[in-house]
Design a protein around this motif. Sequence first.
Motif, PDB file in Angstrom:
ATOM      1  N   HIS A  21       3.521 -18.356  10.686  1.00 48.08           N
ATOM      2  CA  HIS A  21       5.327 -18.310  10.517  1.00 48.08           C
ATOM      3  C   HIS A  21       5.837 -17.330  11.390  1.00 48.08           C
ATOM      4  O   HIS A  21       6.955 -17.524  11.602  1.00 48.08           O
ATOM      5  N   GLU A  22       4.963 -16.005  11.089  1.00 50.61           N
ATOM      6  CA  GLU A  22       6.061 -15.013  12.299  1.00 50.61           C
ATOM      7  C   GLU A  22       6.428 -16.163  13.180  1.00 50.61           C
ATOM      8  O   GLU A  22       7.609 -15.647  14.754  1.00 50.61           O
ATOM      9  N   ALA A  23       5.407 -16.193  14.259  1.00 49.62           N
ATOM     10  CA  ALA A  23       5.356 -16.554  15.915  1.00 49.62           C
ATOM     11  C   ALA A  23       6.636 -18.073  15.958  1.00 49.62           C
ATOM     12  O   ALA A  23       7.626 -18.000  16.770  1.00 49.62           O
ATOM     13  N   ALA A  24       6.804 -18.946  14.634  1.00 52.11           N
ATOM     14  CA  ALA A  24       7.552 -19.726  14.590  1.00 52.11           C
ATOM     15  C   ALA A  24       9.160 -19.388  14.020  1.00 52.11           C
ATOM     16  O   ALA A  24      10.385 -20.119  14.573  1.00 52.11           O
ATOM     17  N   GLU A  25       9.192 -18.190  14.068  1.00 53.76           N
ATOM     18  CA  GLU A  25      10.697 -18.262  13.264  1.00 53.76           C
ATOM     19  C   GLU A  25      11.425 -17.343  14.776  1.00 53.76           C
ATOM     20  O   GLU A  25      12.447 -17.457  15.134  1.00 53.76           O
ATOM     21  N   HIS A  26      10.226 -16.029  15.456  1.00 49.95           N
ATOM     22  CA  HIS A  26      10.256 -15.905  16.689  1.00 49.95           C
ATOM     23  C   HIS A  26      11.445 -16.415  17.432  1.00 49.95           C
ATOM     24  O   HIS A  26      11.786 -16.698  18.666  1.00 49.95           O
ATOM     25  N   LEU A  27       9.771 -18.287  17.857  1.00 46.55           N
ATOM     26  CA  LEU A  27      10.174 -18.993  19.104  1.00 46.55           C
ATOM     27  C   LEU A  27      11.915 -19.624  18.394  1.00 46.55           C
ATOM     28  O   LEU A  27      12.611 -19.782  19.405  1.00 46.55           O
ATOM     29  N   VAL A  28      12.080 -19.821  17.387  1.00 48.76           N
ATOM     30  CA  VAL A  28      13.201 -20.665  17.199  1.00 48.76           C
ATOM     31  C   VAL A  28      14.711 -19.923  17.172  1.00 48.76           C
ATOM     32  O   VAL A  28      15.523 -20.849  17.241  1.00 48.76           O
ATOM     33  N   ARG A  29      14.357 -18.411  16.993  1.00 53.35           N
ATOM     34  CA  ARG A  29      16.288 -17.698  16.822  1.00 53.35           C
ATOM     35  C   ARG A  29      16.115 -16.955  18.570  1.00 53.35           C
ATOM     36  O   ARG A  29      16.575 -16.336  18.368  1.00 53.35           O
ATOM     37  N   THR A  30      15.167 -17.525  19.401  1.00 50.57           N
ATOM     38  CA  THR A  30      15.211 -17.350  20.820  1.00 50.57           C
ATOM     39  C   THR A  30      16.955 -17.889  21.058  1.00 50.57           C
ATOM     40  O   THR A  30      17.195 -18.909  20.654  1.00 50.57           O
ATOM     41  N   ASN A  31      16.753 -17.178  21.444  1.00 51.57           N
ATOM     42  CA  ASN A  31      18.670 -17.443  22.210  1.00 51.57           C
ATOM     43  C   ASN A  31      18.471 -18.910  23.078  1.00 51.57           C
ATOM     44  O   ASN A  31      18.016 -18.636  24.108  1.00 51.57           O
ATOM     45  N   GLY A  32      19.317 -19.985  22.841  1.00 56.94           N
ATOM     46  CA  GLY A  32      19.322 -20.860  23.576  1.00 56.94           C
ATOM     47  C   GLY A  32      18.154 -21.955  23.382  1.00 56.94           C
ATOM     48  O   GLY A  32      18.126 -22.522  24.223  1.00 56.94           O
ATOM     49  N   VAL A  33      17.481 -21.346  23.040  1.00 55.74           N
ATOM     50  CA  VAL A  33      16.285 -22.702  22.604  1.00 55.74           C
ATOM     51  C   VAL A  33      16.919 -24.044  22.447  1.00 55.74           C
ATOM     52  O   VAL A  33      17.217 -24.172  21.651  1.00 55.74           O
ATOM     53  N   VAL A  34      16.158 -24.800  22.271  1.00 57.55           N
ATOM     54  CA  VAL A  34      15.317 -26.665  22.628  1.00 57.55           C
ATOM     55  C   VAL A  34      14.910 -26.770  21.574  1.00 57.55           C
ATOM     56  O   VAL A  34      13.257 -26.613  22.613  1.00 57.55           O
ATOM     57  N   VAL A  35      14.657 -27.292  20.230  1.00 53.22           N
ATOM     58  CA  VAL A  35      13.636 -27.582  19.373  1.00 53.22           C
ATOM     59  C   VAL A  35      13.522 -29.234  19.828  1.00 53.22           C
ATOM     60  O   VAL A  35      14.334 -29.512  18.590  1.00 53.22           O
ATOM     61  N   LEU A  36      12.189 -29.562  20.590  1.00 53.06           N
ATOM     62  CA  LEU A  36      12.250 -30.964  20.271  1.00 53.06           C
ATOM     63  C   LEU A  36      10.925 -31.252  19.196  1.00 53.06           C
ATOM     64  O   LEU A  36       9.710 -30.861  19.228  1.00 53.06           O
ATOM     65  N   VAL A  37      11.486 -32.163  18.559  1.00 53.40           N
ATOM     66  CA  VAL A  37      10.414 -32.500  16.701  1.00 53.40           C
ATOM     67  C   VAL A  37       9.581 -33.727  17.148  1.00 53.40           C
ATOM     68  O   VAL A  37      10.931 -34.570  17.828  1.00 53.40           O
ATOM     69  N   ASP A  38       8.336 -34.124  17.075  1.00 49.15           N
ATOM     70  CA  ASP A  38       7.945 -35.281  17.327  1.00 49.15           C
ATOM     71  C   ASP A  38       7.453 -35.874  15.869  1.00 49.15           C
ATOM     72  O   ASP A  38       7.226 -35.309  14.592  1.00 49.15           O
ATOM     73  N   ARG A  91       2.401 -29.012  12.716  1.00 52.60           N
ATOM     74  CA  ARG A  91       3.270 -29.537  12.035  1.00 52.60           C
ATOM     75  C   ARG A  91       3.609 -28.846  10.867  1.00 52.60           C
ATOM     76  O   ARG A  91       4.517 -28.318   9.786  1.00 52.60           O
ATOM     77  N   SER A  92       2.019 -27.224  10.808  1.00 48.49           N
ATOM     78  CA  SER A  92       2.636 -26.635   9.568  1.00 48.49           C
ATOM     79  C   SER A  92       3.629 -26.229   9.738  1.00 48.49           C
ATOM     80  O   SER A  92       4.330 -25.582   8.332  1.00 48.49           O
ATOM     81  N   GLN A  93       3.413 -25.505  10.618  1.00 48.37           N
ATOM     82  CA  GLN A  93       4.001 -24.467  10.710  1.00 48.37           C
ATOM     83  C   GLN A  93       5.835 -24.751  11.058  1.00 48.37           C
ATOM     84  O   GLN A  93       7.248 -23.995  10.164  1.00 48.37           O
ATOM     85  N   LEU A  94       5.730 -26.218  11.672  1.00 47.48           N
ATOM     86  CA  LEU A  94       7.678 -26.847  11.076  1.00 47.48           C
ATOM     87  C   LEU A  94       7.908 -27.515   9.713  1.00 47.48           C
ATOM     88  O   LEU A  94       8.759 -26.151  10.029  1.00 47.48           O
ATOM     89  N   LEU A  95       6.856 -27.401   9.156  1.00 51.43           N
ATOM     90  CA  LEU A  95       7.691 -27.508   7.642  1.00 51.43           C
ATOM     91  C   LEU A  95       7.791 -26.127   7.008  1.00 51.43           C
ATOM     92  O   LEU A  95       8.255 -26.786   6.116  1.00 51.43           O
ATOM     93  N   ALA A  96       6.867 -25.301   7.045  1.00 51.44           N
ATOM     94  CA  ALA A  96       7.053 -24.181   6.718  1.00 51.44           C
ATOM     95  C   ALA A  96       8.724 -23.170   7.157  1.00 51.44           C
ATOM     96  O   ALA A  96       9.211 -22.421   6.348  1.00 51.44           O
TER      97      ALA A  96
END
Length: 434
Positions: free
Chosen positions: A287-304, A418-423
């Motif tokens: 979960h820490e890795a997911a939080e770090h990635l989505v808080r990166t400056n200018g990130v684009v999150v593409l969700v299936d 998927r579990s990281q996204l839902l968390a």
Amino acid sequence: MARLGLSERTPVEPPRALRPLLRFTRLPARGVAVIRRVLDEDEPFRARVAAAAQGAEDELGRPSWLFLVRPPGWDDELARLTAEREQATEAAEDVATEQRAERRLRAAQEHIARLEAVAAAAQGREAEAAGELAALRRARQAEVEQVQELEGQLAAERQEADRLRAALEASKAAAESKAKAAVTQPPAAPPAAPAPSGPPVEAAALRAALAEAADAARTAARSLDDAMGLLPGPGSADETTPARPGPPLAASPPAQPTAKSSPAPPKPSAPRRRPVPLPPGILDDTHEAAEHLVRTNGVVVLVDGYNATISAWPNLPLAEQRHRLVDALAELVARTGADAQVVFDGDQDTAAPSVVRRPPGAARPPVRVVFSPADQPADDVILDLVGRVPLHRPVVVASDDRRVQEGAVARGANVLTRSQLLALLRRGPSSALG
């Protein structure tokens, strides 16, 4: 006594009930009751037996002697002795029962001790396996960090090689320009003209400078090749992007300045997206890795889209699943500042690809929603969107689909399960169903 009576000089007939027992050498079990009944009913026969029993109290035992001789008060004493014998028998049985229970208790305690030893051994093996797993994860993280460091060194070496290559080309162009100027130069000025301010350019000095630049370029090329050799080869488990070897600079001899032709500049390698590196000590499936990635400056999150909703809200209609996911992503955007886009497969209530329009007065919609065409799966749309995002912006793809994950990694994107996204959405499957 019945047999003795028959053997006397004047035979004494035994009681009728005892006659069938005389043929036995060993008295059967039913014979005891028969003898007791005869002694109670046949007084003359009992008197004969009592007379024979006089003085044999020790051999017969006190209860038997009392029953045969029957002195005054014999029945009370016999009842007391019988009661004492029964109590002694019950006490012996109780002792035996207690001893058997103690043996069973000891056996149970030994069995429990063996089970506890087996459980302790299993716990030890489990702890050892957990330690090995942690060591493997640390080694994997160290390898990932080493690869990232080598990639950074490789990029720096490539930049240095490009700089040296540009300097070499500039030197060649300057030499060619000077050579052309020397060919087309008009006659020299009269001797009375003032001397030039600096020394003339000599061809030998120019050639030495070009040779020095070529040597520097070859040195940079060798350093680049060494750095590329340190990276994992094709097909290794830690390889994330294919190597792009450039043309070997050291393979061609140093070019000589000439006024007739100049070599064509080498083609620069195509730019490529690079995944966002994780901080040291953080694994990519946490979960820490997911939080770090989505808080990166200018990130684009593409969700299936349906890959996430069917797990989180399996019992709801598809339209309600979409609404819930978009609402949760809007909260994620408000919390992290990420640019979220969700892709759904085209279905019956979406005849054509569509995008959520901006509300009046809004700068942009918080979540961009896309439906794939009827003849195209959402996987292809997601991978196409990865390629459309500018290279300077990091991309994170959230999906459990293996094809989507592998395609996203090959295009330089990071991947969330998927579990990281839902968390991240703070709506795990258990709470979402409620």
